[in-house]
Design a protein around this motif. Sequence first.
Motif, PDB file in Angstrom:
ATOM      1  N   SER A   1     -15.417  91.502 -16.020  1.00 27.95           N
ATOM      2  CA  SER A   1     -14.527  90.945 -14.996  1.00 27.95           C
ATOM      3  C   SER A   1     -15.329  90.142 -13.970  1.00 27.95           C
ATOM      4  O   SER A   1     -14.900  89.068 -13.519  1.00 27.95           O
ATOM      5  N   TYR A   2     -16.482  90.657 -13.581  1.00 29.80           N
ATOM      6  CA  TYR A   2     -17.354  89.960 -12.630  1.00 29.80           C
ATOM      7  C   TYR A   2     -17.789  88.609 -13.199  1.00 29.80           C
ATOM      8  O   TYR A   2     -17.757  87.585 -12.502  1.00 29.80           O
ATOM      9  N   ARG A   3     -18.155  88.605 -14.459  1.00 32.96           N
ATOM     10  CA  ARG A   3     -18.600  87.364 -15.090  1.00 32.96           C
ATOM     11  C   ARG A   3     -17.474  86.339 -15.144  1.00 32.96           C
ATOM     12  O   ARG A   3     -17.674  85.155 -14.878  1.00 32.96           O
ATOM     13  N   ALA A   4     -16.249  86.804 -15.466  1.00 32.68           N
ATOM     14  CA  ALA A   4     -15.110  85.893 -15.538  1.00 32.68           C
ATOM     15  C   ALA A   4     -14.718  85.383 -14.151  1.00 32.68           C
ATOM     16  O   ALA A   4     -14.393  84.204 -13.975  1.00 32.68           O
ATOM     17  N   THR A   5     -14.749  86.269 -13.162  1.00 32.19           N
ATOM     18  CA  THR A   5     -14.350  85.897 -11.802  1.00 32.19           C
ATOM     19  C   THR A   5     -15.221  84.775 -11.249  1.00 32.19           C
ATOM     20  O   THR A   5     -14.730  83.866 -10.566  1.00 32.19           O
ATOM     21  N   PHE A   6     -16.512  84.833 -11.552  1.00 38.77           N
ATOM     22  CA  PHE A   6     -17.439  83.841 -11.009  1.00 38.77           C
ATOM     23  C   PHE A   6     -17.796  82.743 -12.018  1.00 38.77           C
ATOM     24  O   PHE A   6     -18.758  82.006 -11.829  1.00 38.77           O
ATOM     25  N   GLY A   7     -16.991  82.665 -13.107  1.00 34.66           N
ATOM     26  CA  GLY A   7     -17.173  81.590 -14.067  1.00 34.66           C
ATOM     27  C   GLY A   7     -18.516  81.580 -14.755  1.00 34.66           C
ATOM     28  O   GLY A   7     -19.116  80.516 -14.962  1.00 34.66           O
ATOM     29  N   ARG A   8     -19.006  82.750 -15.150  1.00 35.48           N
ATOM     30  CA  ARG A   8     -20.340  82.844 -15.753  1.00 35.48           C
ATOM     31  C   ARG A   8     -20.280  83.143 -17.259  1.00 35.48           C
ATOM     32  O   ARG A   8     -21.266  83.621 -17.817  1.00 35.48           O
ATOM     33  N   GLU A   9     -19.133  82.875 -17.900  1.00 35.68           N
ATOM     34  CA  GLU A   9     -18.978  83.283 -19.292  1.00 35.68           C
ATOM     35  C   GLU A   9     -20.058  82.729 -20.216  1.00 35.68           C
ATOM     36  O   GLU A   9     -20.515  83.389 -21.138  1.00 35.68           O
ATOM     37  N   GLY A  10     -20.513  81.502 -19.966  1.00 30.63           N
ATOM     38  CA  GLY A  10     -21.479  80.890 -20.866  1.00 30.63           C
ATOM     39  C   GLY A  10     -22.918  81.206 -20.546  1.00 30.63           C
ATOM     40  O   GLY A  10     -23.825  80.755 -21.262  1.00 30.63           O
ATOM     41  N   GLN A  11     -23.172  81.985 -19.508  1.00 31.37           N
ATOM     42  CA  GLN A  11     -24.536  82.242 -19.084  1.00 31.37           C
ATOM     43  C   GLN A  11     -25.117  83.479 -19.768  1.00 31.37           C
ATOM     44  O   GLN A  11     -24.402  84.255 -20.398  1.00 31.37           O
ATOM     45  N   ASP A  12     -26.419  83.648 -19.614  1.00 33.94           N
ATOM     46  CA  ASP A  12     -27.121  84.758 -20.262  1.00 33.94           C
ATOM     47  C   ASP A  12     -26.552  86.100 -19.816  1.00 33.94           C
ATOM     48  O   ASP A  12     -26.457  86.384 -18.621  1.00 33.94           O
ATOM     49  N   GLU A  13     -26.192  86.943 -20.792  1.00 34.93           N
ATOM     50  CA  GLU A  13     -25.536  88.208 -20.504  1.00 34.93           C
ATOM     51  C   GLU A  13     -26.427  89.145 -19.701  1.00 34.93           C
ATOM     52  O   GLU A  13     -25.977  89.803 -18.758  1.00 34.93           O
ATOM     53  N   GLU A  14     -27.703  89.209 -20.040  1.00 39.12           N
ATOM     54  CA  GLU A  14     -28.601  90.124 -19.347  1.00 39.12           C
ATOM     55  C   GLU A  14     -28.836  89.679 -17.900  1.00 39.12           C
ATOM     56  O   GLU A  14     -28.949  90.521 -17.005  1.00 39.12           O
ATOM     57  N   ALA A  15     -28.889  88.373 -17.661  1.00 37.83           N
ATOM     58  CA  ALA A  15     -29.068  87.883 -16.297  1.00 37.83           C
ATOM     59  C   ALA A  15     -27.851  88.207 -15.437  1.00 37.83           C
ATOM     60  O   ALA A  15     -27.983  88.631 -14.279  1.00 37.83           O
ATOM     61  N   ILE A  16     -26.663  88.034 -16.009  1.00 37.13           N
ATOM     62  CA  ILE A  16     -25.437  88.360 -15.271  1.00 37.13           C
ATOM     63  C   ILE A  16     -25.367  89.859 -15.007  1.00 37.13           C
ATOM     64  O   ILE A  16     -24.949  90.308 -13.937  1.00 37.13           O
ATOM     65  N   ALA A  17     -25.774  90.675 -15.996  1.00 42.07           N
ATOM     66  CA  ALA A  17     -25.752  92.125 -15.817  1.00 42.07           C
ATOM     67  C   ALA A  17     -26.688  92.536 -14.685  1.00 42.07           C
ATOM     68  O   ALA A  17     -26.346  93.400 -13.863  1.00 42.07           O
ATOM     69  N   HIS A  18     -27.866  91.917 -14.614  1.00 37.60           N
ATOM     70  CA  HIS A  18     -28.808  92.212 -13.531  1.00 37.60           C
ATOM     71  C   HIS A  18     -28.194  91.856 -12.175  1.00 37.60           C
ATOM     72  O   HIS A  18     -28.322  92.617 -11.203  1.00 37.60           O
TER      73      HIS A  18
END
Length: 429
Positions: A319-336
């Motif tokens: 949900s955090y990734r979708a809210t901030f439009g980060r779907e195409g970015q590296d999953e591990e970086a977004i998780a951090h």
Amino acid sequence: MAISGSLNITAAMVDPALLDLPWDLPLEDWPEDSIAALPKGISRHLVRFVNLSGYVIAIKETSEDLARREYEMLRTLQRMDVPCVDPVAVISNRTDENGQPLEAVLVTRHLKFSLPYRALFSQALRPDTATRLVDALALLLVRLHIIGFFWGDVSLSNTLFRRDAGSFAAYLVDAETGKLYPGGGLSNGQRENDLEIARVNIAGELMDLEAGGRVEEGVDPLEVSERIVAQYRTLWKELTGWEVFPGGERWRISQRVDRLNDLGFDIDELAIKTDETGTQVRIQPKVVDAGHHSRRLLRLTGIDAQENQARRLLNDLDSYRATFGREGQDEEAIAHEWVAQVFEPVVRAIPRDLKGKLEPAEVFHQLLEHRWFMSQKQSRDVPLAEAVAAYIDDILRHRRDEATMITPPTGLITLPMGADEDDDWRSKV
């Protein structure tokens, strides 16, 4: 093997503090200042909890042969990633001050934030709590049978439970009667025997609670005990059964894998067979292990959580990734980033005196639920910081401490007026 006088200690790693305990006394005579007041389940052997080097151990008196056998079995199950208590040591050659022999003991580490089933409710067992406990035990039994472990004494009493995002996770405590058949696995007869033992024991345990007035109306001990059989069969079929479908519906292969992942299991391989005409396909999964979501969460964030907790945290991460439009970015970086910006601030916001109430992952799950209900009630998107403050004051502060819970002498927990410890806390919003 470490030896102190006539005392023999068998352990993978010996804590020197073990030598300071009063091993020359029968366990029933140990002084009160040595005993940790934690809730105990029912056991055929005498068990005591003791504080040791900043953690709690459980000490069980038994014969040396049984203690060594159970110690080795628990170590084997632990290596196979089965939810069970952590074996610490076997201590034998005990004698009293007169030189008379004393029973050997098995020492295990107390599972933090876990409770025996009798301590999971304050006044009376509610129907949904009974259902969740039995479902958790059914899943544990399936996991044990998949690796070829015959328990031989399946019961609520031989299990510890930890909260897991609205459900419970079950851990094996007593492996004294267990036997591992890693090569050929268990026969149907052995599995059915374990199931019948579980059904009879659970019915007896709940009837005992019922006789003591600790079961709410609506809880039928026989009906609840039958549920473990039905739930077990459903899980076993999903995890190991053949599935047949038309050759043109091969999407059902991915669907089967997704269902198994949703149950928390990873797949090692699939056995796929087609008939001579190619019109029918038969598939059977080979389940490698449970913990699909918890392993993914640990890999992405370093957070070690129960399976349902991990599923909930991963959903919030998505949900955090979708809210901030980060779907195409590296999953591990977004998780951090999510850990640093969302999860850790929530954990840090918990006052020091409340940190033993629940595990951090369970706190985060309950906070998300609390925030959702607040938003529904107030018809607005409640900010996370506001939800955290409300959850701490309205919910968390009134819970008992499950990290090191101390029970009153009666064995009952006294709660604030109007608060039922095992109530679904959503009702307090």
